[in-house]
Design a protein around this motif. Structure first.
Motif, PDB file in Angstrom:
ATOM      1  N   THR A 191       0.975  -1.182   0.092  1.00 59.16           N
ATOM      2  CA  THR A 191      -0.082   0.132  -0.258  1.00 59.16           C
ATOM      3  C   THR A 191       0.887   1.171   0.045  1.00 59.16           C
ATOM      4  O   THR A 191       0.551   2.216  -0.722  1.00 59.16           O
ATOM      5  CB  THR A 191      -0.835   0.022   1.282  1.00 59.16           C
ATOM      6  OG1 THR A 191      -0.220   0.232   2.440  1.00 59.16           O
ATOM      7  CG2 THR A 191      -1.775  -1.126   1.424  1.00 59.16           C
ATOM      8  N   ARG A 251       1.088  -2.446   8.784  1.00 58.80           N
ATOM      9  CA  ARG A 251       1.102  -3.782   9.685  1.00 58.80           C
ATOM     10  C   ARG A 251       2.349  -4.089   9.167  1.00 58.80           C
ATOM     11  O   ARG A 251       2.799  -4.094   8.017  1.00 58.80           O
ATOM     12  CB  ARG A 251      -0.053  -4.569   9.278  1.00 58.80           C
ATOM     13  CG  ARG A 251       0.075  -5.872   9.866  1.00 58.80           C
ATOM     14  CD  ARG A 251      -1.193  -6.809   9.382  1.00 58.80           C
ATOM     15  NE  ARG A 251      -1.157  -6.937   7.987  1.00 58.80           N
ATOM     16  CZ  ARG A 251      -0.684  -8.096   7.218  1.00 58.80           C
ATOM     17  NH1 ARG A 251      -0.118  -9.290   7.882  1.00 58.80           N
ATOM     18  NH2 ARG A 251      -0.863  -8.235   6.049  1.00 58.80           N
ATOM     19  N   GLN A 253       4.541  -6.886   7.585  1.00 56.01           N
ATOM     20  CA  GLN A 253       3.645  -8.238   6.896  1.00 56.01           C
ATOM     21  C   GLN A 253       4.191  -9.470   7.065  1.00 56.01           C
ATOM     22  O   GLN A 253       4.936 -10.009   6.385  1.00 56.01           O
ATOM     23  CB  GLN A 253       3.845  -7.662   5.242  1.00 56.01           C
ATOM     24  CG  GLN A 253       3.361  -6.133   5.066  1.00 56.01           C
ATOM     25  CD  GLN A 253       1.886  -6.230   4.670  1.00 56.01           C
ATOM     26  OE1 GLN A 253       1.321  -6.838   3.676  1.00 56.01           O
ATOM     27  NE2 GLN A 253       1.301  -5.582   5.596  1.00 56.01           N
TER      28      GLN A 253
HETATM   29  N1  ASP Z   1      -4.916  -5.100   3.508  1.00 52.91           N
HETATM   30  C1  ASP Z   1      -3.576  -4.301   2.925  1.00 52.91           C
HETATM   31  C2  ASP Z   1      -2.884  -5.312   1.738  1.00 52.91           C
HETATM   32  O1  ASP Z   1      -3.561  -6.190   1.577  1.00 52.91           O
HETATM   33  C3  ASP Z   1      -2.647  -4.149   4.089  1.00 52.91           C
HETATM   34  C4  ASP Z   1      -2.283  -5.576   4.878  1.00 52.91           C
HETATM   35  O2  ASP Z   1      -2.721  -6.322   4.705  1.00 52.91           O
HETATM   36  O3  ASP Z   1      -1.480  -5.016   5.671  1.00 52.91           O
HETATM   37  O4  ASP Z   1      -1.702  -4.893   1.225  1.00 52.91           O
END
Ligand code: ASP
Ligand code: CP
Length: 330
Positions: A191, A251, A253
């Motif tokens: 993102t 977050r 990852q």
């Molecule tokens: N939902 C977002 C993504 O799929 C961010 C995340 O998962 O941390 O990139």
């Protein structure tokens, strides 16, 4: 006898002749934020605002009646998957949900090109999330119908970046002149890769705050430098928080780490709490693409600067706009 000639991907059968702007999006894939310029963004956000008004006034309407979307998710999702479903259904269309590829023929070894060529027989547009970077572009190479990238590994998440920018514009009124601080996992977070690129079209200052091992990839920093964006890197938030207009928290990852010990060493690196936020301006926003797993404490949720739940709702309107546009009905 007249032969029916189907419209090409760039020619909307529904639009008044000469509507270049709209035809520009009709039949197009959405793979990367780099395909949009400032005029495009203004146009998308204009349509998104109309969508918001329509949803507020009447909820569901028939703009895409008869159209079908295939939601093809090879990775978990709550927001992207359900907001695309909601967007399509609020526009009167319907959805083929493949949210669990385990139960599809992918588990028998079917390739991505074959899977998209299958789905396009049944759907008008395909939304795809996949763990490999470049997978949406690969799908687009084989598909005749528009492909929308809903996250390709550590690559991009363009529709998220569009909704993030729409959030910033809606909440703060403008983008030029802002200081945006991105915090957390800037290495694997797709993102922030998309958002940084999108912001490079504006006059902004970007601060990257992360542990040493999770820094923003150097090629993205170089790409933005080339465009003259002012960027700085930090390990801690203290120095930049007081000057920040948008704090974009991410977050760590977990699923992208090869070494879980490394993940453990950085997972709790930053936590945004009301105490931390005492240093921040009154007029600023805290964003997060979500899900959060401890980076923002729940005590923050009642702070008017916490924009992350509103951000999800903006996503519905942006995705409605994008679907209407690629299907030639914006
Ligand atoms: N939902 C977002 C993504 O799929 C961010 C995340 O998962 O941390 O990139
Ligand atoms: N922001 C986002 O992409 O959320 P999901 O992973 O739940 O789709």
């Amino acid at each position: 006898m007249t032969t029916y000639v189907p419209p090409t991907r760039n020619q909307s059968p529904y639009l008044p002749f000469g509507d270049q702007r709209n035809a520009q999006f009709y039949g197009k894939d959405i793979l990367s934020v780099n395909q949009f310029n400032r005029d495009d963004l203004e146009y998308i956000f204009g349509v998104a605002k109309e969508m918001r008004e329509m949803v507020t006034r009447i909820g569901t309407f028939d703009l895409l009646k008869g159209k079908i979307l295939a939601n093809l998710f090879y990775e978990p999702s709550t927001r992207t998957s359900s907001s695309f479903t909601s967007a399509m259904e609020r526009l009167g269309g319907s959805v083929i949900p493949i949210n669990e590829v385990r139960y599809s023929s992918v588990s028998k070894g079917e390739s991505l090109p074959d899977t998209v060529r299958t789905l396009e027989c049944y759907a008008d547009v395909i939304v795809i999330r996949h763990p490999e970077s470049g997978s949406a572009a690969l799908a687009a190479k084989y598909a005749r119908k528009p492909i929308i990238n809903a996250g390709d590994g550590v690559g991009e998440h363009p529709t998220q970046a569009l909704l993030d920018l729409f959030t910033i514009v809606s909440e703060l009124g403008n983008v030029d002149g802002l200081t945006v601080t991105m915090l957390g996992d800037l290495k694997y977070g797709r993102t922030v890769h998309s958002l940084a690129r999108l912001l490079s079209q504006f006059i902004v200052k970007i601060n990257y705050v992360s542990p040493e091992i999770l820094r923003m990839p150097s090629e993205i920093i170089a790409e933005l430098k080339e465009k003259g964006v002012s960027q700085s890197e930090y390990n801690t938030l203290d120095a930049v928080l007081p000057k920040t207009d948008v704090l974009y928290v991410t977050r760590v990852q977990k699923e992208r780490f090869e070494n879980q010990e490394e993940y453990e060493s950085v997972k709790g690196a930053y936590v945004i709490t009301p105490e931390v936020m005492e240093q921040a301006k009154d007029k600023m926003i805290v964003m997060h693409p979500l899900p959060r797993v401890g980076e923002i404490s729940m005590e923050m949720d009642d702070d008017p600067r916490a924009a992350y739940f509103r951000q999800m709702e903006y996503g519905l309107y942006v995705r409605m706009a994008l679907l209407a546009m690629v299907l030639g009905k914006a």
